[in-house]
Scaffold this motif. Structure first.
Motif, PDB file in Angstrom:
ATOM      1  N   MET A   1       0.840  -1.183   0.000  1.00  0.00           N
ATOM      2  CA  MET A   1       0.000   0.000   0.000  1.00  0.00           C
ATOM      3  C   MET A   1       0.883   1.244   0.000  1.00  0.00           C
ATOM      4  N   ASN A   2       0.417   2.258  -0.652  1.00  0.00           N
ATOM      5  CA  ASN A   2       1.133   3.525  -0.748  1.00  0.00           C
ATOM      6  C   ASN A   2       1.423   4.079   0.656  1.00  0.00           C
ATOM      7  N   ILE A   3       2.695   4.382   0.921  1.00  0.00           N
ATOM      8  CA  ILE A   3       3.098   4.836   2.260  1.00  0.00           C
ATOM      9  C   ILE A   3       2.439   6.156   2.650  1.00  0.00           C
ATOM     10  N   GLN A   4       2.173   7.008   1.676  1.00  0.00           N
ATOM     11  CA  GLN A   4       1.526   8.280   1.977  1.00  0.00           C
ATOM     12  C   GLN A   4       0.085   8.069   2.456  1.00  0.00           C
ATOM     13  N   PHE A   5      -0.592   7.053   1.916  1.00  0.00           N
ATOM     14  CA  PHE A   5      -1.940   6.723   2.388  1.00  0.00           C
ATOM     15  C   PHE A   5      -1.888   6.358   3.870  1.00  0.00           C
ATOM     16  N   LYS A   6      -0.913   5.529   4.204  1.00  0.00           N
ATOM     17  CA  LYS A   6      -0.800   5.055   5.592  1.00  0.00           C
ATOM     18  C   LYS A   6      -0.503   6.196   6.550  1.00  0.00           C
ATOM     19  N   LYS A   7       0.412   7.080   6.162  1.00  0.00           N
ATOM     20  CA  LYS A   7       0.751   8.207   7.039  1.00  0.00           C
ATOM     21  C   LYS A   7      -0.473   9.062   7.320  1.00  0.00           C
ATOM     22  N   GLY A   8      -1.315   9.212   6.304  1.00  0.00           N
ATOM     23  CA  GLY A   8      -2.485  10.066   6.462  1.00  0.00           C
ATOM     24  C   GLY A   8      -3.539   9.515   7.394  1.00  0.00           C
ATOM     25  N   VAL A   9      -3.632   8.197   7.489  1.00  0.00           N
ATOM     26  CA  VAL A   9      -4.718   7.617   8.280  1.00  0.00           C
ATOM     27  C   VAL A   9      -4.259   7.014   9.607  1.00  0.00           C
ATOM     28  N   LEU A  10      -2.973   6.941   9.840  1.00  0.00           N
ATOM     29  CA  LEU A  10      -2.480   6.298  11.063  1.00  0.00           C
ATOM     30  C   LEU A  10      -2.995   6.989  12.317  1.00  0.00           C
ATOM     31  N   GLU A  11      -2.990   8.296  12.321  1.00  0.00           N
ATOM     32  CA  GLU A  11      -3.481   9.059  13.470  1.00  0.00           C
ATOM     33  C   GLU A  11      -4.957   8.735  13.733  1.00  0.00           C
ATOM     34  N   LEU A  12      -5.750   8.708  12.689  1.00  0.00           N
ATOM     35  CA  LEU A  12      -7.169   8.374  12.819  1.00  0.00           C
ATOM     36  C   LEU A  12      -7.339   6.956  13.363  1.00  0.00           C
ATOM     37  N   CYS A  13      -6.553   6.012  12.873  1.00  0.00           N
ATOM     38  CA  CYS A  13      -6.656   4.622  13.334  1.00  0.00           C
ATOM     39  C   CYS A  13      -6.337   4.502  14.827  1.00  0.00           C
ATOM     40  N   VAL A  14      -5.268   5.163  15.265  1.00  0.00           N
ATOM     41  CA  VAL A  14      -4.875   5.106  16.680  1.00  0.00           C
ATOM     42  C   VAL A  14      -5.979   5.690  17.554  1.00  0.00           C
ATOM     43  N   LEU A  15      -6.478   6.856  17.204  1.00  0.00           N
ATOM     44  CA  LEU A  15      -7.522   7.491  18.014  1.00  0.00           C
ATOM     45  C   LEU A  15      -8.797   6.648  18.020  1.00  0.00           C
ATOM     46  N   ALA A  16      -9.146   6.069  16.887  1.00  0.00           N
ATOM     47  CA  ALA A  16     -10.353   5.238  16.814  1.00  0.00           C
ATOM     48  C   ALA A  16     -10.234   4.009  17.714  1.00  0.00           C
ATOM     49  N   LEU A  17      -9.065   3.385  17.710  1.00  0.00           N
ATOM     50  CA  LEU A  17      -8.880   2.204  18.557  1.00  0.00           C
ATOM     51  C   LEU A  17      -8.932   2.558  20.039  1.00  0.00           C
ATOM     52  N   LEU A  18      -8.487   3.761  20.380  1.00  0.00           N
ATOM     53  CA  LEU A  18      -8.511   4.172  21.791  1.00  0.00           C
ATOM     54  C   LEU A  18      -9.885   4.666  22.231  1.00  0.00           C
ATOM     55  N   ASP A  19     -10.761   4.924  21.303  1.00  0.00           N
ATOM     56  CA  ASP A  19     -12.097   5.393  21.668  1.00  0.00           C
ATOM     57  C   ASP A  19     -12.879   4.299  22.391  1.00  0.00           C
ATOM     58  N   LYS A  20     -12.681   3.071  21.977  1.00  0.00           N
ATOM     59  CA  LYS A  20     -13.438   1.955  22.549  1.00  0.00           C
ATOM     60  C   LYS A  20     -12.856   1.466  23.867  1.00  0.00           C
ATOM     61  N   GLN A  21     -11.522   1.446  23.939  1.00  0.00           N
ATOM     62  CA  GLN A  21     -10.885   0.962  25.174  1.00  0.00           C
ATOM     63  C   GLN A  21      -9.438   1.440  25.243  1.00  0.00           C
TER      64      GLN A  21
ATOM     65  N   GLN B   1      -0.174  -3.987  16.883  1.00  0.00           N
ATOM     66  CA  GLN B   1      -0.702  -5.270  16.405  1.00  0.00           C
ATOM     67  C   GLN B   1      -2.087  -5.127  15.784  1.00  0.00           C
ATOM     68  N   LYS B   2      -2.962  -4.345  16.447  1.00  0.00           N
ATOM     69  CA  LYS B   2      -4.325  -4.163  15.919  1.00  0.00           C
ATOM     70  C   LYS B   2      -4.291  -3.494  14.547  1.00  0.00           C
ATOM     71  N   ILE B   3      -3.448  -2.487  14.409  1.00  0.00           N
ATOM     72  CA  ILE B   3      -3.363  -1.787  13.123  1.00  0.00           C
ATOM     73  C   ILE B   3      -2.711  -2.686  12.075  1.00  0.00           C
ATOM     74  N   SER B   4      -1.664  -3.412  12.473  1.00  0.00           N
ATOM     75  CA  SER B   4      -0.954  -4.296  11.538  1.00  0.00           C
ATOM     76  C   SER B   4      -1.825  -5.441  11.033  1.00  0.00           C
ATOM     77  N   ASP B   5      -2.854  -5.795  11.789  1.00  0.00           N
ATOM     78  CA  ASP B   5      -3.778  -6.834  11.325  1.00  0.00           C
ATOM     79  C   ASP B   5      -4.527  -6.390  10.070  1.00  0.00           C
ATOM     80  N   ARG B   6      -4.662  -5.082   9.897  1.00  0.00           N
ATOM     81  CA  ARG B   6      -5.436  -4.548   8.764  1.00  0.00           C
ATOM     82  C   ARG B   6      -4.579  -3.799   7.737  1.00  0.00           C
ATOM     83  N   ILE B   7      -3.524  -3.135   8.228  1.00  0.00           N
ATOM     84  CA  ILE B   7      -2.680  -2.305   7.371  1.00  0.00           C
ATOM     85  C   ILE B   7      -1.223  -2.631   7.696  1.00  0.00           C
ATOM     86  N   ALA B   8      -0.408  -2.894   6.679  1.00  0.00           N
ATOM     87  CA  ALA B   8       1.007  -3.181   6.909  1.00  0.00           C
ATOM     88  C   ALA B   8       1.718  -1.892   7.311  1.00  0.00           C
ATOM     89  N   ILE B   9       2.179  -1.850   8.575  1.00  0.00           N
ATOM     90  CA  ILE B   9       2.898  -0.672   9.080  1.00  0.00           C
ATOM     91  C   ILE B   9       4.155  -1.143   9.795  1.00  0.00           C
TER      92      ILE B   9
END
Length: 107
Positions: free
Chosen positions: A1-21, A30-38
């Motif tokens: 996957m395009n590295i620029q795509f990942k940089k743009g959404v990583l912050e959103l992914c981290v905050l979203a995962l912390l919203d639930k717990q 690990q949670k992010i790597s299950d869906r996106i190679a980082i």
């Protein structure tokens, strides 16, 4: 996957995962790597920056598997920022999807 795509959404992914717990750093990776190679190294600087900007707090909790772990907890400021990012993401992704449909030929 395009590295620029990942940089743009990583912050959103981290905050979203912390919203639930609350989660610790490696768990987030690990949670992010299950869906996106980082790379693991891309998450920790982001965690430091988001903590500095007061989007979450941290605390230590003992672990049965080893040393205490640093957990991240979303603050109200972080939750507000997350919802702003979600709205921006939804508008952005709809726009991109429409452009792809408009610009790419069906075969």
């Amino acid at each position: 996957m395009n590295i620029q795509f990942k940089k743009g959404v990583l912050e959103l992914c981290v905050l979203a995962l912390l919203d639930k717990q609350d989660r610790y750093g490696y768990e987030l990776v690990q949670k992010i790597s299950d869906r996106i190679a980082i790379s693991e190294g891309s998450v920790y600087p982001l965690l430091r920056r988001l903590k500095k900007e007061e989007y979450f707090t941290t605390y230590l909790q003992e672990s049965k598997e080893g040393p205490s772990r640093k957990y991240y907890r979303l603050t109200e400021k972080g939750r507000g920022y997350l919802h702003q990012l979600i709205e921006e993401w939804q508008q952005f992704s709809i726009g991109v999807t429409e452009l792809i449909k408009e610009g790419v030929r069906d075969e």
